[in-house]
Design an enzyme around this catalytic site. Sequence first.
Site, PDB file in Angstrom:
ATOM      1  N   SER A  57       0.805  -1.216   0.000  1.00 33.61           N
ATOM      2  CA  SER A  57       0.000   0.000   0.000  1.00 33.61           C
ATOM      3  C   SER A  57       0.840   1.270   0.000  1.00 33.61           C
ATOM      4  O   SER A  57       0.307   2.347  -0.223  1.00 33.61           O
ATOM      5  CB  SER A  57      -0.938   0.000   1.200  1.00 33.61           C
ATOM      6  OG  SER A  57      -0.197  -0.008   2.393  1.00 33.61           O
ATOM      7  N   HIS A  96       0.999   3.893   7.224  1.00 30.15           N
ATOM      8  CA  HIS A  96       0.444   4.764   6.196  1.00 30.15           C
ATOM      9  C   HIS A  96       0.776   6.223   6.485  1.00 30.15           C
ATOM     10  O   HIS A  96       1.269   6.570   7.547  1.00 30.15           O
ATOM     11  CB  HIS A  96      -1.070   4.599   6.096  1.00 30.15           C
ATOM     12  CG  HIS A  96      -1.483   3.398   5.288  1.00 30.15           C
ATOM     13  ND1 HIS A  96      -2.780   3.001   5.166  1.00 30.15           N
ATOM     14  CD2 HIS A  96      -0.758   2.531   4.544  1.00 30.15           C
ATOM     15  CE1 HIS A  96      -2.838   1.919   4.399  1.00 30.15           C
ATOM     16  NE2 HIS A  96      -1.622   1.612   4.013  1.00 30.15           N
ATOM     17  N   ASP A 123      -8.123   5.850   4.605  1.00 24.05           N
ATOM     18  CA  ASP A 123      -8.173   4.634   5.419  1.00 24.05           C
ATOM     19  C   ASP A 123      -9.440   4.451   6.242  1.00 24.05           C
ATOM     20  O   ASP A 123      -9.499   3.545   7.066  1.00 24.05           O
ATOM     21  CB  ASP A 123      -6.969   4.612   6.370  1.00 24.05           C
ATOM     22  CG  ASP A 123      -5.679   4.349   5.624  1.00 24.05           C
ATOM     23  OD1 ASP A 123      -5.760   3.955   4.460  1.00 24.05           O
ATOM     24  OD2 ASP A 123      -4.606   4.527   6.207  1.00 24.05           O
TER      25      ASP A 123
END
Lengths: 180, 167
Positions: A57, A96, A123
């Site tokens: 990701s 992230h 998210d």
Amino acid sequence: MGWFGETMDSVKSIQIRQALSQALTLGLIVTSALIIWKGLICMTGSESPVVVVLSESMEPGFARGDILFLHMSEDPIRAGEIVVFNVDGRDIPIVHRVIKVHERKDTGEVYVLTKGDNNEEDDRALYARGQHWLQRRHIMGRAVGFLPYVGWVTIIMTERPIIKYVLIGALGLLVITSKD
Amino acid sequence: MHSFGYRANALLTFAVTILALMCAMASICDNLNHPTPTSQVQVLNINWFQKQPNGNDEVSMTMNISADLQSLFTWNTKQVFVFLAAEYGTPKNSLNQISLWDGIIPTKEHAKFWIHTSNKYRFIDQGSNLRGKEFNFTLHWHVMPKTGKMFADKIVMSGYRLPQEYR
């Protein structure tokens, strides 16, 4: 008979000594690894100072198998930082990037939204049901440094446990059979 | 003493040490680079500006963003992550940072760019404070190295005042 007995005694004593020193060496290896790990926890202030990237990701910045060094300081969290966070009800921490920050004036509490660089959407879908923002308590640390490929060792070991046991066995055998 | 195992071990240890040393040196080298990036942003249009049913203000705008980030690149740079954020304070929040646009610059050749875009992420306030609000455009960048320490910095650019009325 006296000569034979003496020889046996000396042989026996050598073996016990050898076994003891090998046990000591093994103990030294284990304890020094533990000291390094705990020392890192102390220095970085993060409960897991090193994490392995498991997903795609954050491509092309971080690939699967890269190692990240985390740091948890008192500094407030800001947009753009790469944070590692835990979501309630999920075991695996996520790495992230922060894209939105709202910081309360009275309490100093932060409300943070994250997104993976390689993901289309933010998210919110990954968070717990009904959760819109991450808060300080969810965040384990921010990524400060980066080492490529090294994490593959742990990925391979968790996915193929047999390799782990073979490796540990071989190392143990090496320690036991080594003469000095 | 001089068995195959010992020699292999010594060679491996030496190779890993040298590799670690080279990685550390590559990362330290980055400190010698003193970048001088420039950027500009211009709001062309407020596409719409309204209050959501839950009471939060939301605005959509079209912008021109131009920047020259070529000086950020060194031989240890894997990519530069760049984003434009709107930053402002409200009575409830001491700081609000909202990313409006971001991009990944893979090479130095792409580091001088010009883009015409509307905001990629929704510009939503926590509350209803955006009418007549002046905010700062800030261009942030995060340099991701091939190995070692990550760098980040920003340029604060001219502010922009949102209109007094919803539209």
